[in-house]
Write a protein that holds these residues in place. Structure first.
Motif, PDB file in Angstrom:
ATOM      1  N   GLU A  52      -5.954   2.197   5.920  1.00  0.00           N
ATOM      2  CA  GLU A  52      -5.303   1.887   4.939  1.00  0.00           C
ATOM      3  C   GLU A  52      -4.031   3.103   5.484  1.00  0.00           C
ATOM      4  O   GLU A  52      -3.172   2.652   5.850  1.00  0.00           O
ATOM      5  N   ASP A  53      -4.486   3.893   6.309  1.00  0.00           N
ATOM      6  CA  ASP A  53      -3.649   4.709   6.303  1.00  0.00           C
ATOM      7  C   ASP A  53      -3.031   4.173   7.583  1.00  0.00           C
ATOM      8  O   ASP A  53      -1.323   4.585   7.720  1.00  0.00           O
ATOM      9  N   SER A 104      -3.878  -2.265  -3.359  1.00  0.00           N
ATOM     10  CA  SER A 104      -5.097  -0.998  -3.485  1.00  0.00           C
ATOM     11  C   SER A 104      -6.591  -2.237  -3.096  1.00  0.00           C
ATOM     12  O   SER A 104      -6.572  -3.422  -3.718  1.00  0.00           O
ATOM     13  N   GLU A 120     -16.390   3.559   3.696  1.00  0.00           N
ATOM     14  CA  GLU A 120     -15.330   4.069   3.015  1.00  0.00           C
ATOM     15  C   GLU A 120     -14.546   5.249   3.915  1.00  0.00           C
ATOM     16  O   GLU A 120     -13.473   5.332   3.958  1.00  0.00           O
ATOM     17  N   GLU A 121     -15.033   6.284   5.595  1.00  0.00           N
ATOM     18  CA  GLU A 121     -14.469   6.279   6.299  1.00  0.00           C
ATOM     19  C   GLU A 121     -13.464   5.531   6.816  1.00  0.00           C
ATOM     20  O   GLU A 121     -12.260   5.600   7.602  1.00  0.00           O
ATOM     21  N   TYR A 133       0.823  -1.351   0.271  1.00  0.00           N
ATOM     22  CA  TYR A 133      -0.170   0.096   0.070  1.00  0.00           C
ATOM     23  C   TYR A 133       1.222   1.370   0.039  1.00  0.00           C
ATOM     24  O   TYR A 133       0.795   2.168  -0.229  1.00  0.00           O
ATOM     25  N   LYS A 191     -10.055   4.315   4.361  1.00  0.00           N
ATOM     26  CA  LYS A 191      -9.829   5.024   4.813  1.00  0.00           C
ATOM     27  C   LYS A 191      -8.448   5.402   6.121  1.00  0.00           C
ATOM     28  O   LYS A 191      -7.314   4.897   6.147  1.00  0.00           O
ATOM     29  N   GLU A 192      -9.324   4.644   7.244  1.00  0.00           N
ATOM     30  CA  GLU A 192      -8.544   4.736   8.811  1.00  0.00           C
ATOM     31  C   GLU A 192      -7.400   3.414   8.391  1.00  0.00           C
ATOM     32  O   GLU A 192      -6.532   3.586   9.264  1.00  0.00           O
TER      33      GLU A 192
END
Length: 425
Positions: free
Chosen positions: A361-362, A340, A354-355, A334, A358-359
């Motif tokens: 993945e970060d 991805s 979605e939120e 990543y 992102k959390e």
């Protein structure tokens, strides 16, 4: 003499008027800006030529003289090969190669045909050759021995490091990261199904269509399951193998069987749209692999775990141009843009997905989340404290997690953890 001079002057005047009237026929004056642009363009061409000449002098290859070969187990109609081809085209565009510098062998089986394909590509002048299927490796090794001046790159394999060949390389990505993230998407969907009364909390069972019982597949379905359980701890999973990388009929049959056995969500490590087709017909959510399955299953496809092969192919080909050594084992994830998930199907995923994605993945990119954290699973009811493979002294578990794809590019996690059951074809 004087008369001839006067006539000549008259003719010159007429020609000047004629050229003025036919504007497009008159030579156009070059502006200072255009001169500067032309000079810059010529300078860039000179610099590029100088760079390729310098690279060639160092043992590299002038870009215009390069040829790149690809051996694919399938074609553009199956997701896995489609993803590899996409990566190849990204490389072609990034490096400015022409169509005639790329040679592709489609639908090459995992047998002697692969060696023949590799040798033919080498004979056609390819300086670097890629193969994309696990069973291609032994044949790529044989070809590499016969063509020491050609670089051979094999995806998903593990033998390059022990082959003794400087022109043989293995590569893969940390696809377990994107599988974990896609598992989070699935887990959130399961929670929503429980909340809506569509599934009983004690019957949250996921089905998984697997190709072969190899570490690559086991690592994949385990990381997916851990992603599911990170948000839906009640979930269990049943895996059914097809013993084929790409068979629409077998994958559809396996998905149908899992659904009949009570699985309320399906995922896959298999290359066709067989499983999504079965899920769409049954109204069961599906998480795909390689490519978006929304076109096949618009009502039930959530997302897909995917790989971007472009970073590696571009890196390897650029290394040949520059005359630099290619890593024996290459694996990124990543953080480097090699993994991805595909687009989220907003008509199918749970609110807040979605939120949450992102959390997660970060956290993966920051290194604060480790997919195979040993505190998140058990084996035979016990926490896994140590793991070595095949009689080696390499310890895979350190700092509280299994170090997947760090001691070699190929997936190594081949452990059946609690909560997962498997069924042969």
């Amino acid at each position: 003499m004087k008369l001839r001079k006067m006539i000549g002057l008259a003719l010159v005047s007429v020609m000047a008027l004629s050229l003025s009237a036919c504007g497009s026929s008159a030579p156009k004056a070059t502006t200072a800006a255009e001169k500067t642009e032309t000079q810059a363009s010529e300078a860039a061409k000179t610099e590029s030529k100088a760079e390729t000449t310098e690279a060639a002098a160092k043992g590299g290859i002038a870009k215009e003289d390069l040829k790149v070969g690809f051996i694919y187990v399938g074609d553009e109609n199956e997701g896995y090969t489609a993803a590899h081809y996409k990566g190849a085209m990204e490389m072609k565009k990034a490096l400015g190669l022409s169509d005639d510098q790329i040679i592709i062998k489609w639908n090459v089986p995992e047998d002697e045909t692969c060696k023949d394909a590799a040798m033919d590509l080498a004979d056609q002048g390819c300086n670097i050759i890629f193969a994309n299927s696990f069973g291609h490796e032994s044949y790529m090794l044989e070809a590499a021995k016969e063509y020491p001046d050609v670089q051979f790159c094999h995806a998903t394999g593990y033998q390059a490091a022990t082959s003794g060949l400087s022109n043989m390389h293995n590569y893969f990505t940390n696809v377990y990261e994107s599988r974990y993230v896609s598992g989070v998407v699935a887990g959130l969907k399961l929670n929503k199904m429980v909340e809506d009364g569509k599934v009983n909390k004690d019957a949250v069972k996921v089905g998984y269509v697997g190709a072969y019982p190899y570490a690559e597949v086991i690592s994949g379905y385990t990381s997916f399951f851990l992603g599911v359980r990170s948000v839906c701890p009640e979930a269990t999973m049943e895996v059914k193998y097809t013993n084929s990388w790409a068979s629409f009929d077998l994958e559809k049959e396996a998905a149908d069987a899992l659904i009949s056995d009570g699985c309320v969500l399906i995922s896959q490590h298999a290359d066709t749209t067989g499983a999504p087709t079965a899920c769409e017909a049954a109204g069961v959510p599906i998480v795909g692999y390689n490519i978006s399955m929304i076109a096949t299953a618009p009502k039930t496809a959530l997302t897909s775990a995917s790989i971007d092969w472009g970073p590696y192919v571009t890196y390897a080909v650029q290394s040949v141009i520059d005359g630099k050594a290619i890593e024996t084992d290459w694996c990124q994830g990543y953080k480097e843009g090699a993994n991805s998930i595909t687009e989220l199907n907003k008509d199918a995923v749970a609110p807040g997905t979605e939120e949450k994605v992102k959390e997660v993945e970060d956290a993966i990119k920051a290194g604060t989340l480790h997919v195979f954290d040993t505190s998140t699973f058990t084996v035979g009811g016990k926490k896994l404290e140590t793991y070595k493979k095949d009689g080696s002294d390499v310890e895979y578990i350190e700092d509280g997690y299994f170090h997947e794809s760090e001691h070699g590019s190929a997936p190594a996690f081949d452990i059946l953890i609690d909560g997962i059951t498997t069924i042969d074809k």
